[in-house]
Write a protein that holds these residues in place. Structure first.
Motif, PDB file in Angstrom:
ATOM      1  N   UNK A  94      63.807  -2.243  28.151  1.00  7.94           N
ATOM      2  CA  UNK A  94      63.862  -3.414  29.026  1.00  7.94           C
ATOM      3  C   UNK A  94      65.297  -3.672  29.493  1.00  7.94           C
ATOM      4  N   UNK A  95      66.265  -3.456  28.624  1.00  7.23           N
ATOM      5  CA  UNK A  95      67.669  -3.643  29.013  1.00  7.23           C
ATOM      6  C   UNK A  95      68.090  -2.590  30.036  1.00  7.23           C
ATOM      7  N   UNK A  96      67.531  -1.399  29.942  1.00  3.99           N
ATOM      8  CA  UNK A  96      67.779  -0.380  30.965  1.00  3.99           C
ATOM      9  C   UNK A  96      67.255  -0.872  32.315  1.00  3.99           C
ATOM     10  N   UNK A 131      82.415 -11.680  26.319  1.00  2.75           N
ATOM     11  CA  UNK A 131      82.666 -13.013  25.779  1.00  2.75           C
ATOM     12  C   UNK A 131      81.462 -13.921  26.023  1.00  2.75           C
ATOM     13  N   UNK A 132      80.899 -14.458  24.953  1.00  5.88           N
ATOM     14  CA  UNK A 132      79.906 -15.526  25.040  1.00  5.88           C
ATOM     15  C   UNK A 132      80.644 -16.830  24.794  1.00  5.88           C
ATOM     16  N   UNK A 133      80.686 -17.692  25.788  1.00  2.11           N
ATOM     17  CA  UNK A 133      81.543 -18.877  25.747  1.00  2.11           C
ATOM     18  C   UNK A 133      80.745 -20.126  25.418  1.00  2.11           C
ATOM     19  N   UNK A 134      81.297 -20.933  24.522  1.00  5.92           N
ATOM     20  CA  UNK A 134      80.669 -22.193  24.129  1.00  5.92           C
ATOM     21  C   UNK A 134      81.757 -23.253  24.045  1.00  5.92           C
ATOM     22  N   UNK A 155      72.322  -6.819  33.949  1.00  6.24           N
ATOM     23  CA  UNK A 155      72.522  -6.788  32.500  1.00  6.24           C
ATOM     24  C   UNK A 155      73.452  -7.900  32.035  1.00  6.24           C
ATOM     25  N   UNK A 156      74.527  -8.142  32.769  1.00  6.68           N
ATOM     26  CA  UNK A 156      75.440  -9.224  32.382  1.00  6.68           C
ATOM     27  C   UNK A 156      74.717 -10.568  32.354  1.00  6.68           C
ATOM     28  N   UNK A 157      73.891 -10.785  33.367  1.00 10.93           N
ATOM     29  CA  UNK A 157      73.155 -12.049  33.428  1.00 10.93           C
ATOM     30  C   UNK A 157      72.179 -12.189  32.274  1.00 10.93           C
ATOM     31  N   UNK A 158      71.520 -11.096  31.890  1.00  6.59           N
ATOM     32  CA  UNK A 158      70.592 -11.139  30.764  1.00  6.59           C
ATOM     33  C   UNK A 158      71.334 -11.450  29.473  1.00  6.59           C
ATOM     34  N   UNK A 159      72.509 -10.828  29.284  1.00  8.31           N
ATOM     35  CA  UNK A 159      73.322 -11.126  28.102  1.00  8.31           C
ATOM     36  C   UNK A 159      73.645 -12.616  28.021  1.00  8.31           C
ATOM     37  N   UNK A 177      65.198 -17.776  34.462  1.00  8.79           N
ATOM     38  CA  UNK A 177      65.853 -16.648  33.804  1.00  8.79           C
ATOM     39  C   UNK A 177      65.346 -15.345  34.402  1.00  8.79           C
ATOM     40  N   UNK A 178      66.101 -14.285  34.204  1.00  8.60           N
ATOM     41  CA  UNK A 178      65.684 -12.975  34.689  1.00  8.60           C
ATOM     42  C   UNK A 178      64.404 -12.563  33.966  1.00  8.60           C
ATOM     43  N   UNK A 179      63.503 -11.849  34.645  1.00  5.86           N
ATOM     44  CA  UNK A 179      62.253 -11.424  33.995  1.00  5.86           C
ATOM     45  C   UNK A 179      62.479 -10.642  32.704  1.00  5.86           C
ATOM     46  N   UNK A 180      63.542  -9.847  32.622  1.00  8.53           N
ATOM     47  CA  UNK A 180      63.816  -9.108  31.384  1.00  8.53           C
ATOM     48  C   UNK A 180      64.134 -10.076  30.248  1.00  8.53           C
TER      49      UNK A 180
END
Length: 271
Positions: A107-109, A233-236, A117-121, A163-166
């Motif tokens: 699915x990530x592929x 980077x996952x930002x919070x 992919x960046x958006x899914x992350x 959200x993205x379908x993936x």
């Protein structure tokens, strides 16, 4: 996974990469079929034991895969699974865990091909933060008395169109087929898989106020130098950080008062 199972999973990943390098292969369909096989082998314990029985010849097990699944999934899926059952597995459950992981990677592929992919992350990370901040939502998603369809419908109402379908598929599978994992642990594992698609590590960065673009670039460069790999980077934002920042990479936590402190750490380690 240990020993033989780790080697078998590594081989299966290589076969999946070779398969999905061919853009004519529908990665999303492959993911759906692998996820269905995961569910089947979770239910049919005797079947997965046969598939991992070291006393059985690999070719015989591959032929059994073709007989049992040939009319239900595509040829690419049958070929991939046939290769997996030829390998040696330390535990029968390891085979099922590996098939599930390949489903998520496929699915990530699909997301990567769509340049998403960046958006899914980012969406996986944000959803994890929402779950962490809402005990009511977490309770609804982990309620053992709730039906699978009810949980799936709740998630689609939350993520559908937003959200993205993936992302939606990955989260729905995790929630409806937890397979003994915590929701938080499953989301973290998905984030790591997404990062690994680009050979990147994930750094969870918590700051008192949002970081500027320049600060994010500097921090990413410092962390990449420290760990020798590209960093996502996952930002919070958490006001209780009191003006500083906290960075978590895996189990390691780096606390600093300003980004310059991290740069100084990087210079000392490089020296």
């Amino acid at each position: 996974m240990n020993g033989a199972s780790r080697e078998a999973l590594a081989s299966a990943r290589e076969r999946l990469d070779a398969l999905t390098d061919n853009t004519s292969v529908d990665a999303a369909q492959l993911a759906e079929e692998l996820a269905a096989v995961t569910g089947l082998l979770d239910r049919e314990v005797s079947l997965r034991r046969v598939f991992t029985d070291p006393a059985q010849a690999g070719e015989a097990k591959a032929e059994l895969v073709a007989r049992v699944l040939g009319g239900q999934v595509g040829g690419e899926t049958v070929d991939l699974l046939s290769g997996m059952v030829r390998s040696r597995w330390s535990r029968s459950r390891d085979l099922v865990d590996a098939i599930e992981e390949l489903a998520n990677i496929a699915d990530l592929v699909a997301a990567q091909r769509a340049d998403a992919l960046d958006g899914v992350e980012d969406e996986l990370f944000r959803f994890a933060r929402i779950v962490a901040s809402s005990t009511e939502l977490r309770a609804a998603l982990t309620d053992r008395t709730a039906t699978v369809s009810a949980k799936a419908e709740l998630l689609r109402s939350l993520l559908g169109g937003r959200a993205h379908p993936v992302t939606e598929r990955l989260v729905v599978r995790l929630v409806t087929q937890p397979r003994g994992r915590s929701l938080e642990g499953g989301l973290d594992a998905l984030s790591k898989l997404a990062a690994a698609r680009r050979d990147r590590m994930v750094a969870v960065v918590t700051s008192a106020v949002p970081l500027s673009d320049q600060q994010k670039q500097r921090l990413g460069a410092v962390l990449a130098k420290l760990y020798g790999r590209q960093m996502h980077l996952n930002l919070d934002v958490d006001p209780e950080v009191l003006g500083g920042i906290s960075v978590r990479v895996g189990e390691e936590v780096i606390n600093g008062t300003i980004v310059d402190r991290l740069e100084e750490v990087g210079r000392r380690m490089a020296g």
